[in-house]
Design an enzyme around this catalytic site. Structure first.
Site, short mmCIF file in Angstrom:
data_model
loop_
_atom_site.label_atom_id
_atom_site.label_comp_id
_atom_site.label_asym_id
_atom_site.label_seq_id
_atom_site.Cartn_x
_atom_site.Cartn_y
_atom_site.Cartn_z
N PRO A 9 -1.66 4.46 -11.61
CA PRO A 9 -2.52 3.91 -10.57
C PRO A 9 -1.97 4.05 -9.15
CG PRO A 9 -1.53 2.15 -11.86
CD PRO A 9 -1.25 3.43 -12.59
N ASN A 10 -2.88 4.34 -8.26
CA ASN A 10 -2.63 4.44 -6.81
C ASN A 10 -1.88 5.69 -6.40
OD1 ASN A 10 -3.90 1.88 -6.17
ND2 ASN A 10 -2.15 0.93 -7.18
N ARG A 17 -0.73 6.46 1.29
CA ARG A 17 -0.30 5.13 0.84
C ARG A 17 1.15 4.86 1.24
NH1 ARG A 17 1.64 4.02 -5.35
NH2 ARG A 17 1.84 1.78 -5.16
N TYR A 22 6.56 6.15 0.11
CA TYR A 22 6.18 7.24 -0.81
C TYR A 22 6.03 8.61 -0.14
CZ TYR A 22 5.24 3.27 -3.87
OH TYR A 22 5.37 2.14 -4.62
N ASN A 71 4.91 9.16 -14.41
CA ASN A 71 5.07 8.08 -13.43
C ASN A 71 3.93 7.11 -13.69
OD1 ASN A 71 5.36 6.34 -11.33
ND2 ASN A 71 5.58 7.90 -9.73
N ALA A 74 2.54 1.17 -11.25
CA ALA A 74 2.63 -0.28 -11.49
C ALA A 74 2.59 -0.63 -12.98
CB ALA A 74 1.51 -1.00 -10.75
N GLU A 95 10.68 9.50 -17.59
CA GLU A 95 10.11 8.51 -16.67
C GLU A 95 10.54 8.84 -15.25
OE1 GLU A 95 11.39 4.52 -17.53
OE2 GLU A 95 10.55 3.72 -15.66
N HIS A 97 10.10 7.96 -10.97
CA HIS A 97 9.61 7.14 -9.84
C HIS A 97 9.99 7.80 -8.53
CE1 HIS A 97 8.47 3.98 -12.55
NE2 HIS A 97 9.63 4.13 -13.15
N ARG A 104 14.22 -2.26 -5.04
CA ARG A 104 13.02 -2.96 -4.56
C ARG A 104 12.90 -4.34 -5.23
NH1 ARG A 104 8.13 1.10 -4.69
NH2 ARG A 104 7.27 -0.51 -3.31
C1 DQA Z 1 6.42 3.84 -8.37
C2 DQA Z 1 7.15 2.49 -8.30
C3 DQA Z 1 6.27 1.39 -8.85
O1 DQA Z 1 6.96 0.15 -8.78
C4 DQA Z 1 5.00 1.27 -8.03
O2 DQA Z 1 4.16 0.28 -8.57
C5 DQA Z 1 4.30 2.56 -7.86
C6 DQA Z 1 5.07 3.79 -7.69
C7 DQA Z 1 7.24 4.97 -7.71
O3 DQA Z 1 6.92 6.12 -7.97
O4 DQA Z 1 8.14 4.72 -6.92
O5 DQA Z 1 3.08 2.60 -7.77
O6 DQA Z 1 6.25 4.18 -9.74
#
Ligand code: DQA
Length: 139
Positions: A9-10, A17, A22, A71, A74, A95, A97, A104
């Site tokens: 998501p997002n 964003r 990011y 990825n 959230a 995995e 990020h 964080r």
């Molecule tokens: C994320 C880190 C997550 O905590 C966050 O909710 C994201 C992006 C990252 O790529 O840094 O949406 O996965």
């Protein structure tokens, strides 16, 4: 070699964003450059804001692909369902990020993905995806 990048998501908003966290590049632009650079790999990409769609894509690719770069955004921190899906499949999952989730908020330190992932790459910006991709190329 067949590899898929699955984004949660997002992450469709990358570039717009929170650019301080990011970055300012869209994922589509980044993905095109990755495809060009690693043109011997059959590289595909899927993004969804919906947990069940991510689970379905993990199931769909998890027995035939050579690797999944995930990825879960959230959902990393909340989704028992995605964690279980990774456990259920045969394809190794890396995995990824963009940000260093451990630098964080505390709620980002918990991952339902990590226990079943083949490896974790966090904090290198979009380069995290490329590092994950390279991990499949190293024998
Ligand atoms: C994320 C880190 C997550 O905590 C966050 O909710 C994201 C992006 C990252 O790529 O840094 O949406 O996965």
């Amino acid at each position: 070699m067949k590899i898929i990048i699955i984004n949660g998501p997002n992450l469709n908003l990358l570039g717009k964003r929170e650019p301080d966290v990011y970055g300012s590049q869209s994922f589509d632009d980044f993905f095109s450059s990755l495809q060009k650079k690693y043109n011997s790999i059959e590289l595909s990409y899927f993004q969804s804001n919906i947990e069940g769609e991510l689970i379905s894509k993990i199931q769909e690719t998890g027995f035939t692909y050579d690797g999944i770069i995930l990825n879960a955004a959230a959902y990393t921190h909340t989704s028992v369902g995605i964690g279980d899906a990774i456990k259920a499949i045969q394809t190794p999952v890396i995995e990824v990020h963009i940000s260093n989730t451990f630098a964080r908020e505390e709620f980002r330190h918990l991952s339902y993905i990590s226990p079943n992932a083949a490896g974790i790459i966090s904090g290198f910006g979009l380069k995290s995806y490329e590092l994950a991709l390279q991990s499949f190329l190293i024998p």
